[in-house]
Write a protein that holds these residues in place. Sequence first.
Motif, PDB file in Angstrom:
ATOM      1  N   ALA A  16       0.849  -1.193   0.000  1.00  0.00           N
ATOM      2  CA  ALA A  16       0.000   0.000   0.000  1.00  0.00           C
ATOM      3  C   ALA A  16       0.885   1.243   0.000  1.00  0.00           C
ATOM      4  O   ALA A  16       1.909   1.283   0.697  1.00  0.00           O
ATOM      5  CB  ALA A  16      -0.916  -0.003   1.216  1.00  0.00           C
ATOM      6  N   ASP A  17       0.483   2.247  -0.795  1.00  0.00           N
ATOM      7  CA  ASP A  17       1.226   3.499  -0.876  1.00  0.00           C
ATOM      8  C   ASP A  17       0.282   4.675  -0.661  1.00  0.00           C
ATOM      9  O   ASP A  17      -0.824   4.715  -1.234  1.00  0.00           O
ATOM     10  CB  ASP A  17       1.906   3.628  -2.238  1.00  0.00           C
ATOM     11  N   ARG A  18       0.726   5.620   0.163  1.00  0.00           N
ATOM     12  CA  ARG A  18      -0.059   6.815   0.419  1.00  0.00           C
ATOM     13  C   ARG A  18       0.543   7.984  -0.343  1.00  0.00           C
ATOM     14  O   ARG A  18       1.734   8.290  -0.210  1.00  0.00           O
ATOM     15  CB  ARG A  18      -0.094   7.121   1.920  1.00  0.00           C
ATOM     16  N   ALA A  19      -0.292   8.634  -1.135  1.00  0.00           N
ATOM     17  CA  ALA A  19       0.150   9.765  -1.940  1.00  0.00           C
ATOM     18  C   ALA A  19       0.180  11.034  -1.088  1.00  0.00           C
ATOM     19  O   ALA A  19      -0.410  11.086   0.004  1.00  0.00           O
ATOM     20  CB  ALA A  19      -0.792   9.950  -3.129  1.00  0.00           C
ATOM     21  N   PRO A  20       0.862  12.101  -1.560  1.00  0.00           N
ATOM     22  CA  PRO A  20       0.907  13.366  -0.806  1.00  0.00           C
ATOM     23  C   PRO A  20      -0.463  13.935  -0.489  1.00  0.00           C
ATOM     24  O   PRO A  20      -0.642  14.612   0.530  1.00  0.00           O
ATOM     25  CB  PRO A  20       1.697  14.283  -1.739  1.00  0.00           C
ATOM     26  N   ASP A  21      -1.458  13.663  -1.376  1.00  0.00           N
ATOM     27  CA  ASP A  21      -2.801  14.185  -1.123  1.00  0.00           C
ATOM     28  C   ASP A  21      -3.613  13.297  -0.188  1.00  0.00           C
ATOM     29  O   ASP A  21      -4.794  13.547   0.055  1.00  0.00           O
ATOM     30  CB  ASP A  21      -3.556  14.377  -2.437  1.00  0.00           C
ATOM     31  N   GLY A  22      -2.967  12.242   0.325  1.00  0.00           N
ATOM     32  CA  GLY A  22      -3.649  11.345   1.246  1.00  0.00           C
ATOM     33  C   GLY A  22      -4.304  10.152   0.583  1.00  0.00           C
ATOM     34  O   GLY A  22      -4.806   9.262   1.283  1.00  0.00           O
ATOM     35  N   GLY A  23      -4.310  10.104  -0.728  1.00  0.00           N
ATOM     36  CA  GLY A  23      -4.896   8.965  -1.436  1.00  0.00           C
ATOM     37  C   GLY A  23      -4.108   7.691  -1.197  1.00  0.00           C
ATOM     38  O   GLY A  23      -2.879   7.726  -1.045  1.00  0.00           O
ATOM     39  N   THR A  67      -1.858  -2.527  -3.869  1.00  0.00           N
ATOM     40  CA  THR A  67      -1.511  -3.442  -4.953  1.00  0.00           C
ATOM     41  C   THR A  67      -1.458  -4.855  -4.405  1.00  0.00           C
ATOM     42  O   THR A  67      -0.709  -5.131  -3.454  1.00  0.00           O
ATOM     43  CB  THR A  67      -0.145  -3.079  -5.560  1.00  0.00           C
ATOM     44  N   ALA A  68      -2.250  -5.728  -4.989  1.00  0.00           N
ATOM     45  CA  ALA A  68      -2.282  -7.117  -4.519  1.00  0.00           C
ATOM     46  C   ALA A  68      -1.070  -7.876  -5.028  1.00  0.00           C
ATOM     47  O   ALA A  68      -0.512  -7.571  -6.090  1.00  0.00           O
ATOM     48  CB  ALA A  68      -3.557  -7.798  -4.982  1.00  0.00           C
ATOM     49  N   GLY A  69      -0.649  -8.876  -4.286  1.00  0.00           N
ATOM     50  CA  GLY A  69       0.428  -9.761  -4.711  1.00  0.00           C
ATOM     51  C   GLY A  69       1.785  -9.110  -4.614  1.00  0.00           C
ATOM     52  O   GLY A  69       1.996  -8.111  -3.931  1.00  0.00           O
ATOM     53  N   SER A  70       2.723  -9.675  -5.350  1.00  0.00           N
ATOM     54  CA  SER A  70       4.114  -9.235  -5.264  1.00  0.00           C
ATOM     55  C   SER A  70       4.391  -7.994  -6.086  1.00  0.00           C
ATOM     56  O   SER A  70       5.448  -7.380  -5.952  1.00  0.00           O
ATOM     57  CB  SER A  70       5.044 -10.364  -5.738  1.00  0.00           C
ATOM     58  N   GLY A  71       3.445  -7.613  -6.960  1.00  0.00           N
ATOM     59  CA  GLY A  71       3.679  -6.478  -7.827  1.00  0.00           C
ATOM     60  C   GLY A  71       4.526  -6.814  -9.028  1.00  0.00           C
ATOM     61  O   GLY A  71       4.822  -5.967  -9.864  1.00  0.00           O
ATOM     62  N   GLU A  72       4.959  -8.083  -9.131  1.00  0.00           N
ATOM     63  CA  GLU A  72       5.767  -8.530 -10.252  1.00  0.00           C
ATOM     64  C   GLU A  72       4.878  -9.295 -11.229  1.00  0.00           C
ATOM     65  O   GLU A  72       3.655  -9.295 -11.118  1.00  0.00           O
ATOM     66  CB  GLU A  72       6.906  -9.413  -9.750  1.00  0.00           C
ATOM     67  N   ASP A  73       5.502  -9.931 -12.201  1.00  0.00           N
ATOM     68  CA  ASP A  73       4.774 -10.728 -13.179  1.00  0.00           C
ATOM     69  C   ASP A  73       3.927 -11.765 -12.459  1.00  0.00           C
ATOM     70  O   ASP A  73       4.423 -12.534 -11.638  1.00  0.00           O
ATOM     71  CB  ASP A  73       5.766 -11.419 -14.122  1.00  0.00           C
ATOM     72  N   ALA A  74       2.628 -11.781 -12.758  1.00  0.00           N
ATOM     73  CA  ALA A  74       1.727 -12.699 -12.060  1.00  0.00           C
ATOM     74  C   ALA A  74       1.960 -14.150 -12.461  1.00  0.00           C
ATOM     75  O   ALA A  74       1.489 -15.059 -11.774  1.00  0.00           O
ATOM     76  CB  ALA A  74       0.278 -12.310 -12.340  1.00  0.00           C
TER      77      ALA A  74
END
Length: 437
Positions: free
Chosen positions: A101-108, A112-119
């Motif tokens: 999970a990533d929080r943007a500067p605007d708080g959004g 991202t599910a899984g490893s974020g790599e090739d499924a």
Amino acid sequence: MAETGTDIGAPAVLDRDGLDALVKALAARGRTVIGPTVRDGAVVLAEIDSGDRLPYGWGVELAAGRYRLRRRADGAAFAHSAGPQSWKTYLHPERVRQWSADRAPDGGLTVTAGSGEDATPPSYAFVGVRPCDLRAIAVQDRVLAGGRYPDAGYRARRERAFVVAVECTEPGETCFCVSMGTGPAAESGYDLALTELTGDGDGGGDTGGHGDGEHRFLVRVGSEEGAAVLEEVAHWPANRPTAAAARDRVTEASRRMGRAMPPVDLRRLMGDSVESAHWDDIAERCLSCGNCTLVCPTCFCTTTEDVTDLTGDHAERWRRWDSCFDLDFSFMHGGPVRSSVSSRHRQWMTHKLATWYDQFGSSGCVGCGRCVVWCPAAIDITEEAAAFHAPAHGAQAAGGRDGPGARTAPVERAGRTAPADRTDHTDHTDHAVGGLS
């Protein structure tokens, strides 16, 4: 994924060059080839790009809490017993990222599910899978790929795996697959099955003009894909003497097991031993380190852990292996359910030999002996089972004990046989048994 059932076609023969060609043919098909190699004083599993990386000429000496690598005179590639790893390292990896999970500067927030790599998981080819490990993979198939809630990641990796089994002709001093009904012959679950023959007049004459007529591998085909791969590699039909020699080597191996479970109903034995004082004797020796669960090819328990970066804007959840020997494993509100070492060891051994049947319809032990070798306290599951069995028969417990809880100096153990000296004792390498990473 290998089919099960009767072998396809007649057995064939490969020489050492043919085995190298087999490894390269599997790699050419886009597979990541994993096989045994020598590293850091042990035979370990690693990616290989050539048959020459297999541990030709290496064997092992095993005992409870002790592992020694040694040179062999016959140049065999697979005359070693199960090492500190099993194939679950690849099929059921130690750590897998579940999400980030990533929080943007605007708080959004972006999750991202899984490893974020090739499924798409790797397409593995496992070379050198022992019959006990074939059974272990089948056990994990039921646990992780079956039932109402299958592990999608495990199932995907498993379905894409190609298995080259190797029958055991050189059992280790801590092996007890015969008493568990899991070896040393490969019966099903493979694409190709090899039996290594190193000479001694064992049916020579079927080399077809290839190799030296001595060191070769009988090949049996267990799947259509296995047959297709074999067609890409130089081979020749096996004659009857070679096929008979391969069977004889495996039969001989079954008579030279280094350990054995007591010939009783282990489910009943464990059930009848729940209140035995012998658990306290084991606890006096057990470090509760979890080595046995890490090296076990069927242990599957996991936990989750959450991590963040220093800013708090990035977080991840990981699944990782866990052990029932960990004090926090059974933690609930108010504390752990199994707070004593004796209760945790009882949980592991009873589950492995008895209650696994209730959950999954089979034993959770395949007789590979890894838990014996890699226990820094040299606790031997076959000796402990024999110790529980002995009082019921009014006989001395195996392991030199007069009954649960009694300790004596080391003696020749029941269930152990001292194997004949079959190898060249040069180039010894000791491997100290301690914590495994």
